[in-house]
Design an enzyme around this catalytic site. Structure first.
Site, PDB file in Angstrom:
ATOM      1  N   CYS A 160      -7.243  13.878   8.276  1.00 47.84           N
ATOM      2  CA  CYS A 160      -6.865  13.601   9.669  1.00 47.84           C
ATOM      3  C   CYS A 160      -7.680  12.448  10.231  1.00 47.84           C
ATOM      4  CB  CYS A 160      -6.965  14.880  10.485  1.00 47.84           C
ATOM      5  SG  CYS A 160      -5.798  14.884  11.862  1.00 47.84           S
ATOM      6  N   HIS A 208      -3.424  18.610   7.827  1.00 51.83           N
ATOM      7  CA  HIS A 208      -4.559  19.486   7.500  1.00 51.83           C
ATOM      8  C   HIS A 208      -4.234  20.323   6.280  1.00 51.83           C
ATOM      9  CE1 HIS A 208      -7.374  18.885  10.894  1.00 51.83           C
ATOM     10  NE2 HIS A 208      -6.289  18.418  11.480  1.00 51.83           N
ATOM     11  N   GLU A 240      -5.995  22.274   4.643  1.00 48.68           N
ATOM     12  CA  GLU A 240      -6.644  23.587   4.703  1.00 48.68           C
ATOM     13  C   GLU A 240      -5.838  24.589   5.502  1.00 48.68           C
ATOM     14  OE1 GLU A 240      -7.494  20.995   6.452  1.00 48.68           O
ATOM     15  OE2 GLU A 240      -7.830  21.668   8.499  1.00 48.68           O
TER      16      GLU A 240
HETATM   17  N1  GLN Z   1      -7.399  16.586  13.836  1.00 49.31           N
HETATM   18  C1  GLN Z   1      -7.915  15.334  13.820  1.00 49.31           C
HETATM   19  O1  GLN Z   1      -8.755  14.991  12.997  1.00 49.31           O
HETATM   20  C2  GLN Z   1      -7.452  14.390  14.899  1.00 49.31           C
HETATM   21  C3  GLN Z   1      -7.727  12.950  14.554  1.00 49.31           C
HETATM   22  C4  GLN Z   1      -7.704  12.053  15.773  1.00 49.31           C
HETATM   23  N2  GLN Z   1      -8.667  12.480  16.772  1.00 49.31           N
HETATM   24  C5  GLN Z   1      -6.289  12.034  16.335  1.00 49.31           C
HETATM   25  O2  GLN Z   1      -6.058  12.615  17.397  1.00 49.31           O
HETATM   26  O3  GLN Z   1      -5.415  11.480  15.698  1.00 49.31           O
END
Ligand code: GLN
Length: 358
Positions: free
Chosen positions: A243, A325, A327
């Protein structure tokens, strides 16, 4: 019943039922996830945001700490159609204002049409609309939270799985979800969790088989030291990211990132693997995306809904990153094999590193 007001950047003020008192402000976002409210509310990626649940009933299977992704609730406030007493009490105990009896369909369509926007929240016996408007006035844009990493990262190195026999992972904590560490430990890795602004020497002291950049809140360009670590280590150490981690790696290797209108937040985002043609269902929570991968990275997976990059691999470097994600927690477990791929990449690299005459 306590008063509750949500002041929106478009000038409207929504009125709801106060379920947990307080005032707050943040970027208003929504998740379509119909399960996993404990995981979402304790995901550090939501720092400085106000989380709206589009699913109408939040709390229908209680609140249990073993499902938490961190030791505290991160959204600045939470909005829903209906919170159960369990969740309302939990949020109040955490000092996080909660408002329900809102038409969350209106909130979601407002965000979809107008983009993620600032909002101000006021909940309490004698609060007024003006209190919510004052919060809105003081609300910063997400990209202006330049120190957000300090708010969510460990202060000192923390080591897990010292008795494990697998790969050594230097996980740079930009707001890591606990289940990312758990997914690595479950594969016999030894995990050193480092502050988001760890020094090159801090990483060298771990002598990692892989440098893993975690998820986290805010604008990736504000994680300058983390970007520098990727630049410093990518030639000699395999790099992985999830992410925010994918975004940081892209920024470090000549790519660019950009803010999306309202992002992807839910547990049913379809992702296409370009090589195999396979589509997997993923859990997502992001509002920025990689705009251009740059000359050192190639996009290997895309979001079926809008073609945004979901998987990126290194061309000449050992790099694997995912926008979603893997996970889960919450959401589908279609993509847990990402952690196997990361550790296999590390393992093959450490085998190559052994001198020929050993
Ligand atoms: N869940 C995250 O890592 C978010 C990544 C980043 N802050 C975004 O909003 O894209």
């Amino acid at each position: 019943m306590t008063e509750a007001y949500v002041a929106l950047e478009d000038g409207r003020v929504l009125e709801g039922r106060g379920r947990a008192p307080g005032t707050a402000r943040g970027e208003l976002v929504f998740t379509t996830a119909y399960t996993g409210y404990e995981e979402s509310l304790t995901d550090p990626s939501y720092e400085e945001q106000v989380l709206t649940f589009s699913y109408p009933l939040i709390g229908n299977y209680g609140v249990r700490e073993e499902r938490f992704e961190d030791d505290r609730v991160h959204p600045r406030a939470a909005l829903a159609k209906e919170f159960t007493e369990d969740v309302a009490e939990w949020l109040e105990s955490e000092g996080v204002p909660a408002v329900d009896h809102l038409d969350t369909r209106e909130v979601v369509t407002t965000i979809r049409d107008g983009g993620a926007m600032k909002c101000g929240i006021a909940v309490g016996e004698d609060v007024t609309e003006e209190d919510a408007k004052e919060q809105l006035e003081a609300c910063k844009a997400m990209s202006d939270h330049t120190e957000i990493g300090e708010q969510v990262s460990v202060d000192e190195v923390e080591v897990y799985g010292e008795d494990n026999d697998g790969e050594t992972v230097a996980l740079v904590d930009c707001g890591a979800k606990g289940s990312i560490v758990d997914s690595l430990l479950a594969r016999d890795a030894e995990v050193h969790v480092l502050p988001h602004d760890a020094s090159v020497a801090d990483v060298e002291a771990v002598d990692p088989d892989v440098l893993f950049i975690s998820n986290g809140p805010g604008d990736p360009v504000n994680f300058e030291q983390t970007i520098h670590l990727v630049e410093e280590f990518v030639e000699d150490t395999p790099v992985a990211g999830i992410c925010l981690g994918q975004q940081i790696v892209a920024e470090a290797l000549g790519g660019t990132t950009e803010k999306m209108d309202f992002g992807h937040r839910g547990v049913n985002q379809p992702v296409l693997d370009l090589a195999s043609g396979q589509v997997v269902m993923t859990t997502q929570n992001h509002g920025y995306t990689v705009a251009e991968p740059g000359e050192h990275l190639e996009v290997t997976q895309i979001n079926v809904n809008d073609d945004t990059p979901e998987g990126i691999d290194g061309i000449e470097y050992d790099v694997i990153t995912r926008q979603y994600h893997p996970e889960a927690n919450p959401g589908p477990e279609d993509t847990l094999d990402f952690f196997d791929d990361v550790l296999a990449m590390a393992d093959s690299r450490s085998e190559q590193a052994v001198p020929a005459d050993d």
